[in-house]
Design an enzyme around this catalytic site. Sequence first.
Site, PDB file in Angstrom:
ATOM      1  N   ARG A  50       0.853  -1.198   0.000  1.00  0.00           N
ATOM      2  CA  ARG A  50       0.000   0.000   0.000  1.00  0.00           C
ATOM      3  C   ARG A  50       0.887   1.246   0.000  1.00  0.00           C
ATOM      4  NH1 ARG A  50      -1.939   1.782   4.417  1.00  0.00           N
ATOM      5  NH2 ARG A  50      -2.472  -0.218   5.341  1.00  0.00           N
ATOM      6  N   ASP A 174      -6.505  18.810 -15.476  1.00  0.00           N
ATOM      7  CA  ASP A 174      -6.758  17.430 -15.892  1.00  0.00           C
ATOM      8  C   ASP A 174      -6.255  17.305 -17.325  1.00  0.00           C
ATOM      9  OD1 ASP A 174      -7.852  15.036 -16.843  1.00  0.00           O
ATOM     10  OD2 ASP A 174      -9.659  15.212 -15.610  1.00  0.00           O
ATOM     11  N   LYS A 199      -6.995   5.970 -19.926  1.00  0.00           N
ATOM     12  CA  LYS A 199      -7.247   6.378 -21.298  1.00  0.00           C
ATOM     13  C   LYS A 199      -5.996   6.184 -22.163  1.00  0.00           C
ATOM     14  CE  LYS A 199     -11.135   7.423 -19.335  1.00  0.00           C
ATOM     15  NZ  LYS A 199     -11.447   8.718 -18.792  1.00  0.00           N
TER      16      LYS A 199
END
Length: 374
Positions: A50, A174, A199
Amino acid sequence: MQKPKFETLAIKSIENKMMDVEPVSTPIYLASTYKRNTDGSYNNDFIYSRNGNPNRTIVEQSIAQLEQGQFAFAFSSGMAAISTILQSLKSGDHIILPNDIYYAIKKLMEDVFQRWNLSYSLVNMSNLLEVEKAIKPSTALIWIESPSNPQLKISNIKSIAKIAHKSNALCVVDNTWLTPVFQNPLKLGADMVVHSTTKYFGGHSDVLGGCIVLNNNDLADKISSIQSLSGAVPAPFDCWLIARGIQTLFLRISKQTENAHKLATFLESHPKIDKVFYPGLKSHPQHLLAKSQQTGFGAMLSVLIKSTEKNAFQISTQLKYFTTATSLGGVESLVEHRKSVEGENSPTPSNLLRVSVGIEHIDDLIADWQQALS
Ligand SMILES: *Cc1c(COP(=O)(O)O)cnc(C)c1O
């Protein structure tokens, strides 16, 4: 000590057998935890996955270099990265968001962060006066998505970053739709860049991921702590897929952009198309701004069909080489009727189709639209 019995052997004969080999590609480190050395230290500070995993580190260091930033943090999705930025703010802070922001972000503000007492204003980011007017004493952050979704409006990153800094607010961009191949927001004055690596970075529609890139040390500490404590971290295999995608990112998005530009030019001249939104076209209202802050126009475009909503959707299903699916950035072309995905309150025109252009042959893509529109 006695010879180990079957059960013990079954464990110890398989346990980490790092071999002294030099594979050309990176192995996948499927480990949740790492062995401690006799002096109490850990090799390369890997303690627990983690907090850090070699595959994640590889992706983070690569994206930091490509975005020309000092630090990068990878997440399990773009939305996990975006949530982390919002979690780094404090109760009472105000945020300025584009009125055509990726719709899940607006929903995240409404459903989750409003309860945490973060407030927001929605503005037209292409209008600098409107951005300035929306500033409040509590404004902590201005969010930019350029090009925007689905109408591909361009925002002036340099000017908006200046407006933010004058008011001691941060400017976040973004950069999912252009990637660092075509735009480096940190160089234009932004404080943080966020990506949905689902993407173009992944590029094959088979993995979710997100990341944040930045230069400021204090901010990096904050983001790093939320990343490891909140735990929205990517799996080693997901990082491996993103890393593999990065190696062909430049080739893919260059080809996709070339195809998108040609398709946009064809569609603009088609009698059944009312309008094409593509920043590479001279008819785009911010074509020159796009040219000044980007090195490429990207592979996303939207069209307004001269017809009703039902017809627009039907045309999308008649395309053979464009799969009707949400998302973008993969090697295969996709088409989407945005309004029916975003829901009743969506401001998107009902005759709009959004297109993510892939790497197929452009002649086939154009012929496909020709038959679907006839
Ligand atoms: C897809 C997307 C997101 C969300 O990313 P996920 O990986 O789906 O969580 C955010 N911003 C933009 C611009 C996107 O296209």
